[in-house]
Design a protein around this motif. Structure first.
Motif, PDB file in Angstrom:
ATOM      1  N   ASP A  22     128.952  28.251  69.705  1.00  0.00           N
ATOM      2  CA  ASP A  22     129.652  29.077  70.872  1.00  0.00           C
ATOM      3  C   ASP A  22     128.996  30.290  71.292  1.00  0.00           C
ATOM      4  OD1 ASP A  22     131.796  29.897  72.375  1.00  0.00           O
ATOM      5  OD2 ASP A  22     133.325  29.974  71.063  1.00  0.00           O
ATOM      6  N   GLY A  23     128.335  30.287  72.100  1.00  0.00           N
ATOM      7  CA  GLY A  23     127.810  31.469  72.520  1.00  0.00           C
ATOM      8  C   GLY A  23     126.685  32.449  71.837  1.00  0.00           C
ATOM      9  N   VAL A  24     125.905  31.411  70.973  1.00  0.00           N
ATOM     10  CA  VAL A  24     125.009  32.150  69.987  1.00  0.00           C
ATOM     11  C   VAL A  24     123.986  32.922  70.548  1.00  0.00           C
ATOM     12  CG1 VAL A  24     123.788  31.772  67.973  1.00  0.00           C
ATOM     13  CG2 VAL A  24     125.966  31.016  68.058  1.00  0.00           C
ATOM     14  N   SER A  25     123.574  33.977  70.173  1.00  0.00           N
ATOM     15  CA  SER A  25     122.178  34.772  70.620  1.00  0.00           C
ATOM     16  C   SER A  25     121.846  35.443  69.579  1.00  0.00           C
ATOM     17  CB  SER A  25     122.652  35.827  71.730  1.00  0.00           C
ATOM     18  OG  SER A  25     123.119  34.865  73.040  1.00  0.00           O
ATOM     19  N   PHE A  26     120.283  35.604  69.452  1.00  0.00           N
ATOM     20  CA  PHE A  26     119.646  36.057  68.306  1.00  0.00           C
ATOM     21  C   PHE A  26     118.167  36.122  68.555  1.00  0.00           C
ATOM     22  CE2 PHE A  26     120.144  32.030  66.539  1.00  0.00           C
ATOM     23  CZ  PHE A  26     118.795  31.662  66.099  1.00  0.00           C
ATOM     24  N   ASP A  27     117.352  36.967  68.229  1.00  0.00           N
ATOM     25  CA  ASP A  27     115.989  37.149  68.195  1.00  0.00           C
ATOM     26  C   ASP A  27     115.280  36.997  66.721  1.00  0.00           C
ATOM     27  OD1 ASP A  27     116.182  37.465  70.793  1.00  0.00           O
ATOM     28  OD2 ASP A  27     116.258  39.555  70.556  1.00  0.00           O
ATOM     29  N   VAL A  28     114.287  36.329  66.875  1.00  0.00           N
ATOM     30  CA  VAL A  28     113.154  36.271  65.468  1.00  0.00           C
ATOM     31  C   VAL A  28     111.976  37.004  65.937  1.00  0.00           C
ATOM     32  CG1 VAL A  28     112.223  35.041  63.815  1.00  0.00           C
ATOM     33  CG2 VAL A  28     114.542  34.378  64.631  1.00  0.00           C
ATOM     34  N   ARG A  29     111.601  38.195  65.231  1.00  0.00           N
ATOM     35  CA  ARG A  29     110.098  38.626  65.346  1.00  0.00           C
ATOM     36  C   ARG A  29     109.119  38.080  64.711  1.00  0.00           C
ATOM     37  NH1 ARG A  29     113.991  42.398  66.370  1.00  0.00           N
ATOM     38  NH2 ARG A  29     113.789  43.993  68.026  1.00  0.00           N
ATOM     39  N   SER A  30     107.962  38.162  64.998  1.00  0.00           N
ATOM     40  CA  SER A  30     106.784  37.807  64.398  1.00  0.00           C
ATOM     41  C   SER A  30     106.699  38.039  63.044  1.00  0.00           C
ATOM     42  CB  SER A  30     105.636  38.235  65.141  1.00  0.00           C
ATOM     43  OG  SER A  30     105.467  37.352  66.560  1.00  0.00           O
ATOM     44  N   GLY A  31     106.373  37.068  62.157  1.00  0.00           N
ATOM     45  CA  GLY A  31     106.402  37.683  60.653  1.00  0.00           C
ATOM     46  C   GLY A  31     107.663  37.917  60.036  1.00  0.00           C
ATOM     47  N   GLU A  32     108.724  37.819  60.664  1.00  0.00           N
ATOM     48  CA  GLU A  32     110.190  37.974  60.105  1.00  0.00           C
ATOM     49  C   GLU A  32     110.696  36.796  59.571  1.00  0.00           C
ATOM     50  OE1 GLU A  32     113.713  40.553  61.398  1.00  0.00           O
ATOM     51  OE2 GLU A  32     113.116  39.285  63.077  1.00  0.00           O
ATOM     52  N   VAL A  33     111.394  36.803  58.287  1.00  0.00           N
ATOM     53  CA  VAL A  33     112.310  35.768  58.019  1.00  0.00           C
ATOM     54  C   VAL A  33     113.711  36.029  58.336  1.00  0.00           C
ATOM     55  CG1 VAL A  33     113.062  34.698  55.634  1.00  0.00           C
ATOM     56  CG2 VAL A  33     110.659  35.130  55.986  1.00  0.00           C
ATOM     57  N   VAL A  34     114.311  35.296  58.839  1.00  0.00           N
ATOM     58  CA  VAL A  34     115.731  35.439  59.351  1.00  0.00           C
ATOM     59  C   VAL A  34     116.318  34.224  58.636  1.00  0.00           C
ATOM     60  CG1 VAL A  34     117.313  35.271  61.238  1.00  0.00           C
ATOM     61  CG2 VAL A  34     115.246  36.522  61.383  1.00  0.00           C
ATOM     62  N   SER A  35     117.515  34.354  58.101  1.00  0.00           N
ATOM     63  CA  SER A  35     118.570  33.375  57.373  1.00  0.00           C
ATOM     64  C   SER A  35     119.642  33.191  58.051  1.00  0.00           C
ATOM     65  CB  SER A  35     118.693  33.580  55.908  1.00  0.00           C
ATOM     66  OG  SER A  35     117.584  33.510  55.232  1.00  0.00           O
ATOM     67  N   ILE A  36     120.266  31.933  58.301  1.00  0.00           N
ATOM     68  CA  ILE A  36     121.660  31.891  58.930  1.00  0.00           C
ATOM     69  C   ILE A  36     122.331  31.117  57.726  1.00  0.00           C
ATOM     70  CG2 ILE A  36     122.960  30.710  60.729  1.00  0.00           C
ATOM     71  CD1 ILE A  36     120.446  30.350  62.455  1.00  0.00           C
ATOM     72  N   ILE A  37     123.374  31.979  57.493  1.00  0.00           N
ATOM     73  CA  ILE A  37     124.484  31.481  56.567  1.00  0.00           C
ATOM     74  C   ILE A  37     125.976  31.345  57.039  1.00  0.00           C
ATOM     75  CG2 ILE A  37     122.851  32.542  54.514  1.00  0.00           C
ATOM     76  CD1 ILE A  37     125.229  34.728  54.540  1.00  0.00           C
ATOM     77  N   LYS A 249     130.701  31.045  65.577  1.00  0.00           N
ATOM     78  CA  LYS A 249     130.085  32.209  66.436  1.00  0.00           C
ATOM     79  C   LYS A 249     129.516  33.159  65.502  1.00  0.00           C
ATOM     80  CE  LYS A 249     134.089  32.144  69.370  1.00  0.00           C
ATOM     81  NZ  LYS A 249     135.446  32.769  69.875  1.00  0.00           N
ATOM     82  N   ILE A 250     128.605  34.106  65.901  1.00  0.00           N
ATOM     83  CA  ILE A 250     128.171  35.054  64.801  1.00  0.00           C
ATOM     84  C   ILE A 250     128.983  36.175  64.699  1.00  0.00           C
ATOM     85  CG2 ILE A 250     126.488  36.701  64.697  1.00  0.00           C
ATOM     86  CD1 ILE A 250     124.497  35.287  66.511  1.00  0.00           C
ATOM     87  N   ILE A 251     129.404  36.453  63.320  1.00  0.00           N
ATOM     88  CA  ILE A 251     130.227  37.301  62.999  1.00  0.00           C
ATOM     89  C   ILE A 251     129.811  38.518  62.114  1.00  0.00           C
ATOM     90  CG2 ILE A 251     132.257  35.446  62.634  1.00  0.00           C
ATOM     91  CD1 ILE A 251     131.709  35.810  59.584  1.00  0.00           C
ATOM     92  N   ALA A 252     128.547  38.292  61.906  1.00  0.00           N
ATOM     93  CA  ALA A 252     127.720  39.573  61.467  1.00  0.00           C
ATOM     94  C   ALA A 252     126.203  39.341  61.455  1.00  0.00           C
ATOM     95  CB  ALA A 252     128.066  39.874  60.004  1.00  0.00           C
ATOM     96  N   GLU A 253     125.576  40.292  61.494  1.00  0.00           N
ATOM     97  CA  GLU A 253     124.132  40.505  61.500  1.00  0.00           C
ATOM     98  C   GLU A 253     123.508  41.592  61.043  1.00  0.00           C
ATOM     99  OE1 GLU A 253     120.201  39.438  64.649  1.00  0.00           O
ATOM    100  OE2 GLU A 253     122.189  39.425  65.255  1.00  0.00           O
ATOM    101  N   GLY A 254     122.610  41.383  60.093  1.00  0.00           N
ATOM    102  CA  GLY A 254     121.795  42.548  59.408  1.00  0.00           C
ATOM    103  C   GLY A 254     120.981  42.262  58.396  1.00  0.00           C
ATOM    104  N   ARG A 255     120.468  43.375  57.413  1.00  0.00           N
ATOM    105  CA  ARG A 255     119.790  43.325  56.343  1.00  0.00           C
ATOM    106  C   ARG A 255     120.602  42.785  55.352  1.00  0.00           C
ATOM    107  NH1 ARG A 255     118.751  48.287  58.159  1.00  0.00           N
ATOM    108  NH2 ARG A 255     119.966  49.293  56.532  1.00  0.00           N
ATOM    109  N   PRO A 256     119.933  42.164  54.447  1.00  0.00           N
ATOM    110  CA  PRO A 256     120.844  41.671  53.215  1.00  0.00           C
ATOM    111  C   PRO A 256     121.732  42.458  52.560  1.00  0.00           C
ATOM    112  CG  PRO A 256     118.516  40.718  53.207  1.00  0.00           C
ATOM    113  CD  PRO A 256     118.672  41.803  54.301  1.00  0.00           C
TER     114      PRO A 256
END
Length: 280
Positions: A22-37, A249-256
């Motif tokens: 539902d309307g999900v938006s995010f970016d992943v930068r080069s060299g980054e590890v991004v997890s979806i939980i 939906k995304i409810i939060a995003e950030g560092r661990p």
């Protein structure tokens, strides 16, 4: 913005009256590890499927290295530099470990495929991704040697788990080694973005720790990774950023460390015991 490799903008997917993303938006930068939980049914795998072309979004778009990949087929996206593994496992049992890994070279070279002639291959979606990837029969010696070197490089990553088994049929492998073979296949084309859907599902603690170490080594060399994983200790150790989904939906995003303290995430997914353990 120049370091952004993957851009996901407002993707939505519905099945009838059910909105799974539902309307999900995010970016992943080069060299980054991004997890979806997130909880079961929160839209994690559907998001990966849209990013990799397995599903088409009803709206929104996906860009890889600035180029729109929305609407392309999975094998076309793979050639553009995005490869992946699947939650339910997709090794081809009556091919050897070496041959399974060679399938991943479809992103590098176009070959006439004979996969449809192999008894037991019934996965149409996998065939669509790997069409033209594997040839039985004469190949030019130089190309064969290059292919073999690429396969060996990936099998060496998993040491004694895979390298001595390169000529064994995949159906003879343990479950964990089948998952390792899938990761090797996804890596052999040297992708810009590696997408992993629960790579340690079904593995015991020792096996999970080994895969974590291998993923940390990939991260150290600069591999960009988008990960879905339920094993939160692995996620917290590996990730640069974490995206939390709930009900599509995304409810939060950030560092661990930020995610482990977020009240919405604790309530929806982590639970108070996990939060207390990691914020003590």
């Amino acid at each position: 913005m120049s370091d952004i490799l993957l851009q996901v903008s407002g993707i939505t997917k519905r099945f009838g009256g059910l909105t799974v993303v539902d309307g999900v938006s995010f970016d992943v930068r080069s060299g980054e590890v991004v997890s979806i939980i997130g909880p079961n049914g929160s839209g994690k795998t559907s998001t990966l499927n849209i990013v990799s072309g397995v599903l088409s979004a009803d709206s929104g778009e996906v860009r890889l290295a600035g180029e729109r990949i929305s609407g392309r087929k999975p094998h076309q996206i793979a050639r553009h530099g995005l490869t992946r593994t699947f939650q339910n496992g997709r090794v081809i049992g009556n091919l050897t470990v070496r041959e399974n890994v060679l399938v991943g070279l479809d992103g590098l070279r176009k070959r006439e495929s004979r996969l449809r002639e192999i008894p037991g291959v019934r996965w149409a979606s996998l065939l669509a991704e790997t069409a033209g990837a594997l040839v039985e029969g004469p190949k030019r010696g130089k190309e064969a040697a290059e292919d073999d070197a690429l396969v060996t490089r990936q099998l060496e990553r998993f040491g004694e788990r895979l390298l001595p088994r390169r000529d064994q049929y995949a159906y003879t492998l343990s479950y964990a080694n089948r998952r390792r073979t899938e990761i090797a296949r996804a890596l052999v084309a040297d992708p810009q973005l590696l997408v992993l859907d629960e790579p340690t599902a079904g593995m015991n603690q020792t096996e999970t720790t080994e895969v974590l170490d291998q993923l940390l080594a990939l991260k150290e060399r600069g591999q960009t990774i988008l990960l879905v994983e339920h094993k939160l200790d692995l996620v917290m150790k590996l990730s640069d950023r974490i995206i939390v989904l709930d009900d599509g939906k995304i409810i939060a995003e950030g560092r661990p460390e930020e995610i482990s303290r977020d009240p919405k995430v604790i309530e929806a997914y982590l639970g108070t015991s996990f939060a207390k353990e990691h914020n003590a």
